[in-house]
Design a protein around this motif. Structure first.
Motif, mmCIF file in Angstrom:
data_model
loop_
_atom_site.group_PDB
_atom_site.id
_atom_site.type_symbol
_atom_site.label_atom_id
_atom_site.label_comp_id
_atom_site.label_asym_id
_atom_site.label_seq_id
_atom_site.Cartn_x
_atom_site.Cartn_y
_atom_site.Cartn_z
ATOM 1 N N CYS A 111 0.831 -1.203 0.000
ATOM 2 C CA CYS A 111 0.000 0.000 0.000
ATOM 3 C C CYS A 111 0.864 1.252 0.000
ATOM 4 O O CYS A 111 0.539 2.247 -0.668
ATOM 5 N N LEU A 112 1.977 1.227 0.727
ATOM 6 C CA LEU A 112 2.878 2.380 0.738
ATOM 7 C C LEU A 112 3.521 2.588 -0.630
ATOM 8 O O LEU A 112 3.689 3.729 -1.086
ATOM 9 N N VAL A 113 3.896 1.490 -1.281
ATOM 10 C CA VAL A 113 4.451 1.598 -2.633
ATOM 11 C C VAL A 113 3.423 2.213 -3.565
ATOM 12 O O VAL A 113 3.719 3.113 -4.362
ATOM 13 N N MET A 114 2.171 1.756 -3.459
ATOM 14 C CA MET A 114 1.111 2.284 -4.310
ATOM 15 C C MET A 114 0.779 3.737 -3.964
ATOM 16 O O MET A 114 0.392 4.515 -4.842
ATOM 17 N N GLN A 115 0.952 4.105 -2.706
ATOM 18 C CA GLN A 115 0.745 5.500 -2.320
ATOM 19 C C GLN A 115 1.716 6.402 -3.074
ATOM 20 O O GLN A 115 1.337 7.469 -3.567
ATOM 21 N N ASP A 116 2.965 5.968 -3.198
ATOM 22 C CA ASP A 116 3.975 6.749 -3.920
ATOM 23 C C ASP A 116 3.673 6.827 -5.412
ATOM 24 O O ASP A 116 4.170 7.730 -6.091
ATOM 25 N N SER B 19 0.477 6.942 -6.596
ATOM 26 C CA SER B 19 -0.881 7.506 -6.716
ATOM 27 C C SER B 19 -1.923 6.452 -7.080
ATOM 28 O O SER B 19 -2.882 6.735 -7.795
ATOM 29 N N LYS B 20 -1.738 5.232 -6.557
ATOM 30 C CA LYS B 20 -2.682 4.159 -6.843
ATOM 31 C C LYS B 20 -3.175 3.473 -5.573
ATOM 32 O O LYS B 20 -3.737 2.377 -5.641
ATOM 33 N N LEU B 21 -2.986 4.124 -4.435
ATOM 34 C CA LEU B 21 -3.302 3.441 -3.182
ATOM 35 C C LEU B 21 -4.780 3.104 -3.017
ATOM 36 O O LEU B 21 -5.101 1.955 -2.694
ATOM 37 N N PRO B 22 -5.724 4.040 -3.192
ATOM 38 C CA PRO B 22 -7.127 3.673 -2.942
ATOM 39 C C PRO B 22 -7.590 2.480 -3.776
ATOM 40 O O PRO B 22 -8.239 1.567 -3.255
ATOM 41 N N ALA B 23 -7.262 2.483 -5.065
ATOM 42 C CA ALA B 23 -7.687 1.376 -5.928
ATOM 43 C C ALA B 23 -7.059 0.062 -5.484
ATOM 44 O O ALA B 23 -7.722 -0.988 -5.455
#
Length: 215
Positions: free
Chosen positions: A101-106, A108-112
């Motif tokens: 989730c942290l990787v995806m936060q960086d 801009s894909k965390l919510p999905a």
């Protein structure tokens, strides 16, 4: 603009429902979201051992039985499917998926990604600790699984997850989901979404000097 931090762990069914409602809220109101992935087990071990003990040895079995009904009542109210316990068993080791989730936060894909992870566990009963499940989740948001699985082994990602968890503990948090409005105003639990909405609306109605905005 009102700032809202969302501390969450994908291995909690209440958090699945809470994050779902929170995203709906973000469609109705304007506010800044800061996502804070955590390991809820780390929070429990530090300040809320009772939550683990109650799950393993409930002192009021009737209340525990009602809790399962309560989850289904909320799921029906929100129009969601929540299978408790999931087919893979529970609790689930969430370290890899929360680092992802942290990787995806960086990126801009965390919510999905987080919603896909919630659905994989709480609808399909897939174990989020397994690499093949993470592979599918990464591909689902257009990311290379090998790249993400390599990224979650980085010390910086590991430390950020620990820091988020420790920050929640330091600010008197005790579980997931937890929200903070403007850092100090805390709300815990899926059922606090109406109170969270009220706080955001109130803050949005105030000017910089703390007085009710006019015009």
């Amino acid at each position: 603009m009102t700032r809202v931090e969302c501390f969450f762990d994908c291995t909690s069914p209440w958090t699945y429902m809470g994050v779902h409602s929170f995203l709906r809220l973000s469609e109705r109101l304007e506010f800044e979201i800061t996502w804070r992935p955590i390991i809820v087990g780390g929070v429990f071990n530090a300040v809320n051992r009772q939550a683990v003990e109650q799950r393993e040895r409930p002192d009021v079995p009737r209340k525990n039985e009602y809790g399962r009904k309560d989850i289904q009542d909320w799921a029906r109210y929100l129009g969601l499917t929540v299978n408790v316990p999931p087919k893979c068993g529970h609790p689930v080791n969430g370290i890899k998926v929360m680092r992802a989730c942290l990787v995806m936060q960086d990126r801009s894909k965390l919510p999905a990604f987080a919603i896909a992870a919630f659905e994989a566990l709480w609808i399909d009963g897939r174990d989020l600790a397994l690499d093949d499940v993470l592979n599918d989740l990464c591909q689902g948001v257009g990311e290379d699984p090998d790249d993400v699985l390599a990224a979650i082994t980085c010390l910086e990602i590991k430390q950020r997850l620990r820091d988020n968890t420790d920050d929640l503990i330091a600010r008197n948090g005790f579980g997931s989901p937890t929200w903070f409005v403007n850092r100090t105003d805390m709300y815990f639990g899926n059922d606090r979404i109406p109170l969270l909405e009220s706080a955001i609306r109130l803050d949005n109605a105030m000017d910089w000097d703390g007085k009710a905005a006019t015009g």
